[in-house]
Scaffold this motif. Structure first.
Motif: not given
Length: 343
Positions: A37-38, A41
């Motif tokens: 996820r990071d 992002e």
């Protein structure tokens, strides 16, 4: 034109130059520690922050999300040295801004958050350092780098801490590498802080006689000192290669002419060629053109043929999957079509 299609006859024996910088954004941990996820992002933020990159230097850039690039295209980019084999096989979210000429690239979320690369034919380390330094400033204005007053730029691999710079020069050393003292000469370069390794393998397996000179250390040296170090070693090796070439031509000119023209003849008329044979023959063509034994209608970059005959790049030219025997045939077809006219 792609950068590797341009001929540069400034310094015989020098094929290309490259400067890379490893950088990390201080808002995130290193890529290996980032969650999926990071990673996504951060990648989207980097992509958006650099979307106006074309306005920086007037070049046209294309952005690609490597997960959406098929395996064959990634391998072809690796063969053309846009990135390394680790990135070609990488599964994590990774992005790439690449100039139309493929001479400037910004890799996002690879081994480090940001990797800047500039490359050219010939010997141009000083000019490339100026270009990548300006590009580095452009990126740093948008993203704050992880930097330590004592250690310099912080990178995922300790070997890149400091300047984060890798300067390299590819040399063509077909005559020098045949000498008994070549391995000792290469080892001696290590005393100066330089690494000399085969581009396509080590020792007798390095078909094509291409060698890359790069810096061992990034910590404790300034960028200028690294450029000067790699330049000094590359110039010394190129000069020794030229000495041996001149001596060989003086004593055995007929043999050198015979080797060059035989190699050209095989490449011009062969119907099937392995990668090994093609690389060795192209090495003879490159040597013949460089020494004036072979004369072409206009300056010609043999290195682009060495990149073009690699398996993935050959496969990209076909409209269907090719087996090993078909690849060898496609390689011969490609070389017959692309070889320069010899006067």
């Amino acid at each position: 034109m792609k950068w590797y299609e341009r001929a540069d006859e400034g310094r015989p024996g020098v094929v290309s130059s490259r400067v890379r910088l490893a950088r990390n954004w201080d808002e995130y941990v290193f890529p290996a520690k980032l969650s999926e996820r990071d990673s996504e992002e951060m990648l989207h933020r980097l992509e958006f922050g650099l979307k106006d990159i074309s306005g920086f230097d007037g070049r046209r850039y294309e952005y690609c999300y490597l997960k959406e690039v098929d395996e064959l295209q990634r391998k072809a980019l690796w063969e053309r040295r846009v990135f390394n084999s680790t990135i070609a096989a990488r599964k994590a979210p990774t992005g790439l801004y690449l100039s139309e000429e493929e001479d400037t690239g910004i890799l996002l979320n690879g081994s480090d958050h940001i990797r800047l690369q500039v490359v050219s034919t010939g010997f141009h380390l000083d000019e490339l350092w100026k270009c990548v330094d300006q590009l580095d400033d452009y990126v740093n204005e948008r993203f704050s780098y992880a930097f330590d007053d004592k250690y310099g730029y912080l990178t995922a691999f300790p070997t890149n801490v400091g300047t984060g710079m890798r300067a390299s020069v590819i040399l063509h050393l077909p005559t020098l590498c045949q000498g008994k003292k070549f391995s000792g000469l290469v080892a001696e370069m290590g005393r100066f802080g330089a690494i000399v390794k085969g581009v396509y393998g080590e020792g007798d397996e390095n078909y094509g006689a291409l060698y890359e000179v790069s810096n061992q250390r990034t910590l404790g040296l300034s960028e200028k000192e690294i450029i000067d170090l790699v330049s000094k070693v590359a110039i010394q090796l190129a000069a020794q290669e030229q000495q041996v070439r001149n001596l060989s031509l003086e004593k055995h000119r007929l043999e050198r002419e015979d080797e060059a023209y035989k190699s050209y003849g095989i490449l011009k008329y062969a119907r099937r060629l392995t990668r090994k044979d093609a690389m060795m023959l192209l090495s003879q063509i490159m040597l013949g053109i460089s020494t004036g034994v072979l004369r072409t209608e206009s300056p010609f970059q043999v290195y682009r043929l060495m990149l073009g005959i690699q398996p993935a790049n050959l496969q990209k030219r076909s409209d269907r999957p090719l087996g090993k025997a078909e690849i060898d045939r496609a390689r011969a077809d490609y070389l017959r079509a692309e070889l320069p006219v010899v006067l």
